[in-house]
Design a protein around this motif. Structure first.
Motif, PDB file in Angstrom:
ATOM      1  N   MET A 184       0.838  -1.217  -0.044  1.00 26.10           N
ATOM      2  CA  MET A 184       0.035  -0.059  -0.207  1.00 26.10           C
ATOM      3  C   MET A 184       0.853   1.369   0.093  1.00 26.10           C
ATOM      4  N   THR A 185       0.522   2.245  -0.949  1.00 27.35           N
ATOM      5  CA  THR A 185       1.340   3.446  -0.917  1.00 27.35           C
ATOM      6  C   THR A 185       0.901   4.221   0.179  1.00 27.35           C
ATOM      7  N   ARG A 186       1.779   4.921   0.849  1.00 28.27           N
ATOM      8  CA  ARG A 186       1.181   5.812   2.079  1.00 28.27           C
ATOM      9  C   ARG A 186       2.183   7.080   2.161  1.00 28.27           C
ATOM     10  N   ILE A 187       1.498   8.240   1.846  1.00 30.51           N
ATOM     11  CA  ILE A 187       2.247   9.447   1.650  1.00 30.51           C
ATOM     12  C   ILE A 187       1.797  10.511   2.783  1.00 30.51           C
ATOM     13  N   THR A 188       2.744  10.847   3.388  1.00 29.09           N
ATOM     14  CA  THR A 188       2.727  12.008   4.456  1.00 29.09           C
ATOM     15  C   THR A 188       2.868  13.180   3.760  1.00 29.09           C
ATOM     16  N   ILE A 189       1.928  14.198   3.589  1.00 30.37           N
ATOM     17  CA  ILE A 189       2.067  15.575   2.948  1.00 30.37           C
ATOM     18  C   ILE A 189       2.169  16.680   4.329  1.00 30.37           C
ATOM     19  N   VAL A 190       3.420  17.460   4.353  1.00 27.29           N
ATOM     20  CA  VAL A 190       3.854  18.283   5.336  1.00 27.29           C
ATOM     21  C   VAL A 190       3.655  19.545   4.740  1.00 27.29           C
ATOM     22  N   THR A 191       2.688  20.520   5.386  1.00 29.79           N
ATOM     23  CA  THR A 191       2.363  21.957   4.854  1.00 29.79           C
ATOM     24  C   THR A 191       2.038  22.656   6.054  1.00 29.79           C
ATOM     25  N   ASP A 192       2.821  23.929   5.967  1.00 26.63           N
ATOM     26  CA  ASP A 192       2.854  25.079   6.871  1.00 26.63           C
ATOM     27  C   ASP A 192       1.395  26.061   6.701  1.00 26.63           C
ATOM     28  N   ALA A 193       1.003  25.806   5.444  1.00 26.29           N
ATOM     29  CA  ALA A 193      -0.029  26.432   5.117  1.00 26.29           C
ATOM     30  C   ALA A 193      -1.380  25.430   5.120  1.00 26.29           C
ATOM     31  N   TRP A 194      -2.405  25.695   6.065  1.00 30.24           N
ATOM     32  CA  TRP A 194      -3.614  24.708   6.347  1.00 30.24           C
ATOM     33  C   TRP A 194      -4.804  25.385   6.572  1.00 30.24           C
ATOM     34  N   TYR A 221       6.662   7.378   1.390  1.00 28.60           N
ATOM     35  CA  TYR A 221       6.923   8.657   0.836  1.00 28.60           C
ATOM     36  C   TYR A 221       6.490   9.845   1.797  1.00 28.60           C
ATOM     37  N   VAL A 222       7.411  11.092   1.608  1.00 26.33           N
ATOM     38  CA  VAL A 222       6.757  12.330   2.451  1.00 26.33           C
ATOM     39  C   VAL A 222       6.817  13.282   1.302  1.00 26.33           C
ATOM     40  N   HIS A 223       6.037  14.168   1.274  1.00 28.26           N
ATOM     41  CA  HIS A 223       5.919  15.292   0.240  1.00 28.26           C
ATOM     42  C   HIS A 223       5.885  16.715   1.104  1.00 28.26           C
ATOM     43  N   ILE A 224       6.479  17.652   0.810  1.00 31.26           N
ATOM     44  CA  ILE A 224       6.776  18.851   1.483  1.00 31.26           C
ATOM     45  C   ILE A 224       6.380  19.881   0.922  1.00 31.26           C
ATOM     46  N   ALA A 225       5.160  20.467   0.999  1.00 27.17           N
ATOM     47  CA  ALA A 225       4.501  21.322   0.277  1.00 27.17           C
ATOM     48  C   ALA A 225       4.825  22.872   0.513  1.00 27.17           C
ATOM     49  N   THR A 226       5.685  23.074   1.788  1.00 23.50           N
ATOM     50  CA  THR A 226       6.040  24.509   1.971  1.00 23.50           C
ATOM     51  C   THR A 226       7.291  24.689   2.630  1.00 23.50           C
ATOM     52  N   GLU A 227       7.802  25.997   2.828  1.00 17.59           N
ATOM     53  CA  GLU A 227       9.235  25.824   3.089  1.00 17.59           C
ATOM     54  C   GLU A 227       9.372  26.796   4.469  1.00 17.59           C
ATOM     55  N   GLY A 228       8.247  26.640   5.573  1.00 15.80           N
ATOM     56  CA  GLY A 228       8.137  26.957   6.613  1.00 15.80           C
ATOM     57  C   GLY A 228       8.502  26.255   7.656  1.00 15.80           C
ATOM     58  N   PRO A 229       8.381  26.346   9.113  1.00 16.53           N
ATOM     59  CA  PRO A 229       8.958  25.445  10.262  1.00 16.53           C
ATOM     60  C   PRO A 229       8.780  23.958  10.037  1.00 16.53           C
ATOM     61  N   LEU A 230       7.673  23.785   9.766  1.00 18.64           N
ATOM     62  CA  LEU A 230       7.163  22.234   9.462  1.00 18.64           C
ATOM     63  C   LEU A 230       7.998  21.572   8.423  1.00 18.64           C
ATOM     64  N   GLY A 231       8.188  22.390   7.209  1.00 20.50           N
ATOM     65  CA  GLY A 231       8.691  22.045   5.935  1.00 20.50           C
ATOM     66  C   GLY A 231      10.378  21.658   6.363  1.00 20.50           C
ATOM     67  N   ILE A 232      10.896  22.638   7.042  1.00 18.14           N
ATOM     68  CA  ILE A 232      12.492  22.571   7.477  1.00 18.14           C
ATOM     69  C   ILE A 232      12.692  21.229   8.412  1.00 18.14           C
ATOM     70  N   TYR A 233      11.773  21.055   9.310  1.00 13.09           N
ATOM     71  CA  TYR A 233      11.744  19.810  10.169  1.00 13.09           C
ATOM     72  C   TYR A 233      11.716  18.600   9.456  1.00 13.09           C
ATOM     73  N   ALA A 234      10.776  18.604   8.418  1.00 10.90           N
ATOM     74  CA  ALA A 234      10.317  17.495   7.543  1.00 10.90           C
ATOM     75  C   ALA A 234      11.754  17.152   6.832  1.00 10.90           C
ATOM     76  N   CYS A 235      12.290  18.250   6.170  1.00 10.84           N
ATOM     77  CA  CYS A 235      13.645  17.782   5.444  1.00 10.84           C
ATOM     78  C   CYS A 235      14.635  17.218   6.303  1.00 10.84           C
ATOM     79  N   ARG A 236      14.963  17.768   7.566  1.00 10.77           N
ATOM     80  CA  ARG A 236      15.962  17.203   8.254  1.00 10.77           C
ATOM     81  C   ARG A 236      15.283  15.541   8.913  1.00 10.77           C
ATOM     82  N   TRP A 237      13.984  15.496   9.187  1.00 13.26           N
ATOM     83  CA  TRP A 237      13.636  14.165   9.630  1.00 13.26           C
ATOM     84  C   TRP A 237      14.036  13.059   8.443  1.00 13.26           C
ATOM     85  N   CYS A 238      13.667  13.672   7.117  1.00 15.58           N
ATOM     86  CA  CYS A 238      13.810  12.647   5.958  1.00 15.58           C
ATOM     87  C   CYS A 238      15.190  12.155   5.756  1.00 15.58           C
ATOM     88  N   ARG A 239      16.054  13.356   5.905  1.00 12.16           N
ATOM     89  CA  ARG A 239      17.407  12.827   5.617  1.00 12.16           C
ATOM     90  C   ARG A 239      18.101  11.998   6.791  1.00 12.16           C
TER      91      ARG A 239
END
Length: 344
Positions: free
Chosen positions: A1-11, A76-94
């Motif tokens: 099963m494909t599981r995608i988490t989308i991280v966004t600071d805009a919501w 998979y993770v998709h990061i939609a924005t470059e805000g605080p959550l997006g930055i945390y998500a980049c670090r977590w993925c790496r």
């Protein structure tokens, strides 16, 4: 099963193209059998963004963020924005080795420099570092891809947008009893939307602005002859579009402009500057007028076929947009998906 988490600071409660695009993509992905988990500011304590209080900035720590994102067990993770959550998500993925993509929705350097004396070159350097660290950065138009590639962005992938053509459609009756022609804008009433370029025009009939934002009250005082309706949603919003004669889009910074598709689907011709977004959607199609003289464009658009506008809008769909999104993710993560049509 494909599981995608989308991280966004805009919501929510924000109302903008980023939020609408993610919502509609999620709905289509779920119809395709994809499990989508959202990670948004609703999961954290937030503070208002300086100079733009409608945007909420999340306050959290790496450990708390890691626990929240792990709940979705993403493949998979998709990061939609470059805000605080997006930055945390980049670090977590790496850190975890989780593959991820990003998307470039907003010309953030232009938006910030419109409010603060920060050089755009500094801001683009930060954006480039953020997006180039991913396996792929999704962009809505070819012109945006060319612009970003010239600035050193890599691994760009096309992800277009769609339209709800059942909601946004021509209507036989008009919700607006105002002097004609009606020139309309729909969107946030904020500095980056360049509304004064529209509202200062000498045009016949009535100007209508549909939307909310930090400059709404100031604009109401400055332009007492303009009809400001405030924000509208769903059926009421669709009926406002259909009641107008021309959609005027004065923004020079939008990367796409979902409202352009909503207007066209409603049978409403577009007047805009020949810039990114309108140039991609309107282009040479006989559905609007693009000109550096916005008044000339607005008056010229009165003669455009409303039927042609509707036909052009119907070439876009959210189902196709979601398929492109999913293909991009799989391509970026080395899967064999056949012809790599989404990559650019």
């Amino acid at each position: 099963m494909t599981r995608i988490t989308i991280v966004t600071d805009a919501w929510h409660p924000q109302v903008n193209g980023v939020v609408r695009s993610i919502e509609r993509t999620n709905a289509e992905l779920e119809r395709m059998g994809v499990t989508v988990t959202m990670l948004t500011p609703l999961a954290f304590r937030t503070i208002p963004c300086p100079t733009y209080p409608e945007i909420r900035l999340s306050l959290t720590l790496p450990g708390r963020f890691a626990r929240e994102i792990a709940k979705g067990q993403p493949s998979y993770v998709h990061i939609a924005t470059e805000g605080p959550l997006g930055i945390y998500a980049c670090r977590w993925c790496r850190k975890t080795g989780t593959p991820y993509t990003t998307s470039y929705h907003t010309r953030f350097p232009e938006y910030v420099s419109a409010r603060l004396p920060i050089p755009q070159s500094w801001l683009y350097a930060l954006m480039r570092r953020f997006h180039n660290s991913s396996e792929g950065c999704m962009v809505a138009t070819d012109s945006l891809a060319r612009d970003l590639r010239a600035r050193g962005f890599r691994n760009l992938m096309r992800w277009s947008r769609g339209i709800d053509a059942e909601l946004f459609r021509p209507r036989p009756d008009s919700i607006l009893d105002l002097p004609r022609p009606i020139f309309m804008n729909v969107g946030r009433v904020s500095v980056e939307k360049n509304l004064a370029a529209f509202l200062d025009l000498d045009l016949p009939g009535t100007k209508v602005v549909v939307g909310d934002g930090p400059m709404l009250e100031a604009m109401r005082r400055r332009y007492p002859d303009v009809v400001f309706t405030g924000a509208k949603f769903g059926e009421e919003l669709a009926r406002h579009y259909a009641a107008a004669d021309v959609f005027v889009f004065p923004s020079r910074t939008d990367t796409f402009g979902n409202v352009l598709l909503e207007a066209l689907a409603s049978g409403l011709p577009v007047a805009a500057f020949p810039v990114m977004g309108p140039a991609d959607i309107i282009g040479d199609h006989p559905v609007g007028v693009l000109d550096e003289d916005l008044r000339k464009a607005a008056l010229g658009a009165l003669g455009v076929s409303r039927e042609a506008c509707r036909r052009h809008a119907l070439t876009y769909s959210w189902a196709a947009s979601a398929r492109q999104f999913l293909t991009n993710i799989r391509l970026a993560n080395g899967e064999d998906v056949g012809q790599p049509l989404a990559a650019i």
